[in-house]
Motif scaffolding. Sequence first.
Motif, PDB file in Angstrom:
ATOM      1  N   GLY A   1      30.279  30.720  42.110  1.00  0.00           N
ATOM      2  CA  GLY A   1      31.390  31.734  41.579  1.00  0.00           C
ATOM      3  C   GLY A   1      31.318  32.354  40.502  1.00  0.00           C
ATOM      4  O   GLY A   1      32.228  32.848  40.178  1.00  0.00           O
TER       5      GLY A   1
ATOM      6  N   CYS B   1      28.452  33.651  47.548  1.00  0.00           N
ATOM      7  CA  CYS B   1      29.113  33.533  46.257  1.00  0.00           C
ATOM      8  C   CYS B   1      28.704  32.169  45.603  1.00  0.00           C
ATOM      9  O   CYS B   1      28.920  32.108  44.149  1.00  0.00           O
TER      10      CYS B   1
ATOM     11  N   ASP C   1      32.234  38.341  48.123  1.00  0.00           N
ATOM     12  CA  ASP C   1      30.790  38.013  47.825  1.00  0.00           C
ATOM     13  C   ASP C   1      30.430  37.170  49.029  1.00  0.00           C
ATOM     14  O   ASP C   1      30.924  35.848  49.168  1.00  0.00           O
TER      15      ASP C   1
ATOM     16  N   LEU D   1      33.066  35.900  41.237  1.00  0.00           N
ATOM     17  CA  LEU D   1      34.385  35.386  41.694  1.00  0.00           C
ATOM     18  C   LEU D   1      35.107  35.366  40.598  1.00  0.00           C
ATOM     19  O   LEU D   1      36.441  36.064  40.499  1.00  0.00           O
TER      20      LEU D   1
ATOM     21  N   GLY E   1      35.127  34.469  48.739  1.00  0.00           N
ATOM     22  CA  GLY E   1      33.851  34.089  48.822  1.00  0.00           C
ATOM     23  C   GLY E   1      33.342  33.426  49.750  1.00  0.00           C
ATOM     24  O   GLY E   1      34.116  32.365  50.315  1.00  0.00           O
TER      25      GLY E   1
END
Length: 398
Positions: free
Chosen positions: A110, A107, A104, A113, A127
């Motif tokens: 997150g 990111c 990602d 993620l 990320g």
Amino acid sequence: MIAVEDVAFLRSRHGAKALENAAALELTPSTLIADLAELRSRYGSRAPALVETVRCRRRAVGRLRDPEHWLLTDVALQQATAGVVAARRAAEIAARFSGAVVHDVTCSIGAELVELADNGGIGAIIGSDLDPVRLAMAAHNVTGATLLRADALTPTSTADVLIADPARRSSSGTRSFRPDDFSPPLLDVLTTYAGRPLAVKTAPGIDYGTLRARYGFDGQVQITSLDGGVREACLWTELDDGVRQRATVLRVVEGALRVEEVTDLESDDVGVGPAGTWIVDPDGAIVRAGLVRHWAHRHGLWQLDPKIAYLTGDAVPPGERGFAVLEQLPLKEKMLRKALASRDCGSLEILVRGVDVDPDELRKRLRLKGSTPLAMVVTRIGTRAVAFLCEPGWRRPA
């Protein structure tokens, strides 16, 4: 504004206890000044970060999984993908690219993620982001991911699949649907990762027709909704299934996720005719993906008008909402008032497509005085504006 030093404090044992104490306060508009003063007396300059974190956690309920454990900011929360949507994307990546390394490249805190890390079919997770504060928050929110600070337009990994979510704000700070206004610009993202499997999240209102014609995008456009609200468009590259348009309808029913997908590979052979027993308003993802006729064919429905998204039929598709037709009338207020009065209508849900009518203003002018709830579907058939008086909306069990 939360700084990296604030994040370090919030991640500490002392910060965790401070967040517990802040969460015990109301932090409502009427108490905020007093609550902030109390927190300042105990935690000094960290008080604003505590307030923002707790208030964001409360707003994240139903959007992020276990929000009481997240570190986040107001802007980051607004941009974060809903957990259910992110989990669905992670499952799709795992199914298409089993064991893949997924990166990602924007990111943030997150949100993607977390769901990637929870999917056992994905090999490894990376990320990256330019914002050090959001990266520090992601380090708290996500376990099992490699995090690094990097520009999304500078490839920093050889990951099998990439995810990007450009910020959709213009230079003036207002929300924008123009790909050139995204940060980073959409075309730059597509160019940077050309030839690699990439999923780019963007606003559901993006003009994907122009995207194809002007920018040469030849991948797949997926429109996703969750519980009736259209959440995003996702642009996929390097998929080999032949699909160019896809609608993904997600609904959480009694704690279980119900998924329906429609693509442009399905037949769109449907007729046009008078109203049947029911009028059905297709989910917004299906409408925005341009797949109304495909979905109608799947469920044995037909159109009232070839250019209007309302459908009709003798049964409501599973999990969908339909309106049982009582009467069809011209869109003339005097006739509508008389018909509604004869049915003792006291409350009226009004749906409108293809006609320039403000539902709230029309409802006021109809002067409802009864006690029976009804619905009215206002639309255009050919050049005629019509109104269908209906029973209140009913959702068929999935």
